[in-house]
Motif scaffolding. Structure first.
Motif, short mmCIF file in Angstrom:
data_model
loop_
_atom_site.label_atom_id
_atom_site.label_comp_id
_atom_site.label_asym_id
_atom_site.label_seq_id
_atom_site.Cartn_x
_atom_site.Cartn_y
_atom_site.Cartn_z
N TRP A 129 24.95 25.72 53.44
CA TRP A 129 25.63 25.43 54.58
C TRP A 129 24.91 26.02 55.72
CZ3 TRP A 129 27.41 28.76 58.49
CH2 TRP A 129 28.08 27.86 59.39
N ALA A 130 24.14 26.99 55.81
CA ALA A 130 23.38 27.47 56.71
C ALA A 130 22.24 26.39 57.23
CB ALA A 130 22.95 28.93 56.64
N LEU A 131 21.56 26.18 56.13
CA LEU A 131 20.40 25.17 56.30
C LEU A 131 20.99 23.73 56.89
CD1 LEU A 131 18.06 26.13 53.35
CD2 LEU A 131 18.03 26.90 55.70
N GLU A 132 22.14 23.61 56.54
CA GLU A 132 22.52 22.13 57.04
C GLU A 132 22.67 22.11 58.47
OE1 GLU A 132 24.85 20.34 52.97
OE2 GLU A 132 25.89 21.25 54.50
N ARG A 133 23.39 23.45 59.00
CA ARG A 133 23.36 23.48 60.36
C ARG A 133 22.11 23.93 61.16
NH1 ARG A 133 27.57 23.04 57.98
NH2 ARG A 133 27.02 20.71 58.69
N PHE A 134 21.12 24.21 60.47
CA PHE A 134 19.87 24.22 60.95
C PHE A 134 19.52 22.79 61.15
CE2 PHE A 134 15.37 25.09 60.26
CZ PHE A 134 14.76 25.26 61.50
N TRP A 135 19.40 22.11 60.34
CA TRP A 135 19.05 20.65 60.26
C TRP A 135 19.66 19.83 61.27
CZ3 TRP A 135 20.88 15.80 59.76
CH2 TRP A 135 20.14 14.69 59.73
N CYS A 136 20.93 20.30 61.82
CA CYS A 136 21.66 19.74 63.13
C CYS A 136 20.87 20.02 64.18
CB CYS A 136 23.03 19.85 63.05
SG CYS A 136 23.99 19.41 61.42
N LEU A 147 17.67 30.21 47.88
CA LEU A 147 17.08 30.01 49.04
C LEU A 147 16.18 28.99 48.75
CD1 LEU A 147 16.92 30.21 52.30
CD2 LEU A 147 15.20 32.01 52.04
N MET A 148 15.39 29.14 47.75
CA MET A 148 14.36 28.17 47.21
C MET A 148 15.26 26.72 46.91
SD MET A 148 11.81 30.41 44.89
CE MET A 148 11.00 28.96 44.44
N ASN A 149 16.45 26.70 46.18
CA ASN A 149 17.00 25.90 45.80
C ASN A 149 17.68 25.00 47.03
OD1 ASN A 149 16.27 26.13 43.04
ND2 ASN A 149 17.99 27.37 42.78
N ALA A 150 18.18 25.80 47.90
CA ALA A 150 18.83 25.26 49.41
C ALA A 150 17.75 24.66 50.13
CB ALA A 150 19.40 26.37 49.81
N VAL A 151 16.56 25.03 50.21
CA VAL A 151 15.38 24.21 50.95
C VAL A 151 15.23 22.89 50.31
CG1 VAL A 151 13.04 24.40 51.74
CG2 VAL A 151 14.44 26.33 51.91
N LYS A 152 15.18 22.76 49.00
CA LYS A 152 14.88 21.68 48.23
C LYS A 152 16.03 20.63 48.44
CE LYS A 152 12.09 23.77 44.52
NZ LYS A 152 11.85 24.16 43.18
N THR A 153 17.28 21.17 48.32
CA THR A 153 18.52 20.35 48.83
C THR A 153 18.53 19.77 50.08
OG1 THR A 153 19.49 21.78 47.18
CG2 THR A 153 21.04 20.14 48.56
N VAL A 154 18.38 20.62 51.22
CA VAL A 154 18.52 20.08 52.48
C VAL A 154 17.25 19.30 53.08
CG1 VAL A 154 18.98 20.90 54.68
CG2 VAL A 154 20.28 21.98 52.79
N PHE A 155 16.01 19.87 52.95
CA PHE A 155 14.69 19.64 53.59
C PHE A 155 13.82 18.94 52.18
CE2 PHE A 155 16.12 22.96 56.44
CZ PHE A 155 16.11 22.20 57.62
N LEU A 156 14.29 17.83 52.06
CA LEU A 156 13.52 17.19 50.72
C LEU A 156 12.19 17.22 50.88
CD1 LEU A 156 16.31 14.25 50.07
CD2 LEU A 156 16.12 16.64 49.14
N ASN A 157 11.51 16.78 52.19
CA ASN A 157 10.30 16.54 52.25
C ASN A 157 9.18 17.43 52.70
OD1 ASN A 157 10.49 13.81 51.54
ND2 ASN A 157 11.23 13.33 53.93
N ALA A 158 9.95 18.96 52.98
CA ALA A 158 9.25 19.96 53.48
C ALA A 158 8.36 20.54 52.14
CB ALA A 158 10.31 20.79 54.09
#
Length: 363
Positions: free
Chosen positions: A292-299, A319-330
């Motif tokens: 949820w926090a990374l999705e807000r950062f994505w916005c 945190l590693m799994n959340a980054v892979k979920t929200v920022f796919l190409n990072a």
């Protein structure tokens, strides 16, 4: 002020002398020949005088002449240890109690001069039945903050001056300063409580975010409890979109006073400087909260093709799994500091020689 009270004040000196004749008391000499312009000057003079001697003077009784029969202006000053302790509840019984009051007979009486301007002081009793204090530093009354000093503390608090520096500045400007660091902390706390009023910490944080025009999101549980909160400064959003190549994300583990996880997102500029891109208070470090926090950062990003290229984190699996979920190409990189820390913890016992260990760490 009635006539009985005036009679009590007039014969008080005789009663005091009778009560202290058989005691080993401490005598204090006070020069009462000076005239003062007002009652406030009398009180200020008395307090400065007794502070040098080693005790604190307080107002026991006073009155002001209003033209009504039986009322006249006067001021009765005593030692703070005069009288007896009176509990608020008479039926309250405590095993361990203490009090400063020991029926000290010291008294000063001040009243206006008849037919003239000014106040005269009369020493009713200059005897104490207790030892004088060697120092009044830390005394709650002698070191209390005046209104002007409180305003100075408030102004310096707004300027982010540390409490120890505030105390140092006050002591430099006042030789007879009995204040302690605890009183500075109390004044700061009282100021912040006056701003917050009846709001909770979370409500006050929401008010400040709206006042300073922060971009923020939150979600609640049970309709009245904030679950997660994300916020970012408008200037940080501009830097986030301009310097969007590398970001460092770390999650502190409940090291703040509210026992909440703080997610800190830091960006890196092309010249190697860092800036805070966003913060988030999280209910926990579970995958749901971090996503949820990374999705807000994505916005915060204005364009979909300008998302972060590299995200550096420690070895936090959620945190590693959340980054892979929200920022796919990072590209997800691990922090070298944590890698070195893990190498030291796991491999140092396998290398006996110090020179060999330094070679391993350099490699």
């Amino acid at each position: 002020m009635d006539e009985d009270q005036w009679m009590y004040d007039s014969i008080m000196s005789e009663e005091v002398e009778m009560n202290v004749e058989n005691e080993e008391d401490v005598g204090v000499k006070v020069d009462c020949s000076e005239l003062f312009g007002s009652r406030e000057e009398v009180l200020q003079w008395a307090q400065l005088l007794v502070h040098d001697i080693g005790f604190v003077a307080v107002i026991m009784r006073f009155d002001t002449n209003t033209g009504v029969r039986g009322r006249a202006s006067f001021l009765l000053i005593t030692c703070e240890r005069s009288g007896q302790y009176r509990p608020k509840k008479h039926n309250l019984v405590r095993a361990c109690t203490g009090s400063r009051k020991c029926e000290c007979p010291f008294k000063l009486h001040a009243k206006p001069v008849s037919g003239g301007d000014g106040w005269m002081v009369k020493l009713i009793c200059g005897i104490h039945n207790h030892e004088m204090a060697k120092s009044l530093v830390g005394h709650p009354y002698a070191g209390r903050l005046t209104k002007d000093v409180k305003n100075v503390v408030v102004d310096m608090t707004k300027s982010m001056v540390k409490p120890r520096n505030i105390l140092l500045m006050l002591k430099e400007h006042d030789d007879n300063n009995y204040k302690t660091i605890k009183q500075i902390y109390n004044a700061r706390h009282a100021y912040r409580s006056s701003i917050k009023r009846s709001n909770t910490e979370m409500q006050q944080l929401m008010i400040l975010l709206d006042r300073d025009q922060y971009i923020h999101w939150h979600r609640v549980k049970d309709d009245n409890v904030v679950r997660d909160l994300f916020w970012s400064h408008p200037d940080a959003i501009k830097l986030t979109n301009s310097c969007n190549l590398v970001f460092l994300i770390d999650n502190t583990y409940k090291t703040n006073r509210y026992k909440l996880s703080l997610l800190d997102i830091v960006g890196v500029t092309p010249i190697g400087m860092t800036f805070s891109a966003g913060f988030a208070y999280l209910e926990g470090e579970r995958l749901n909260n971090v996503v949820w926090a990374l999705e807000r950062f994505w916005c915060l990003f204005m364009r979909a093709d300008a998302l972060p290229g590299v995200i550096m984190i420690d070895k936090d699996f959620s945190l590693m799994n959340a980054v892979k979920t929200v920022f796919l190409n990072a590209t997800n990189l691990l922090c070298r500091f944590h890698i070195d820390k893990n190498v030291k913890a796991k491999c140092k016992t396998l290398v006996a020689q110090k020179n060999a260990w330094d070679y391993v760490m350099e490699a």
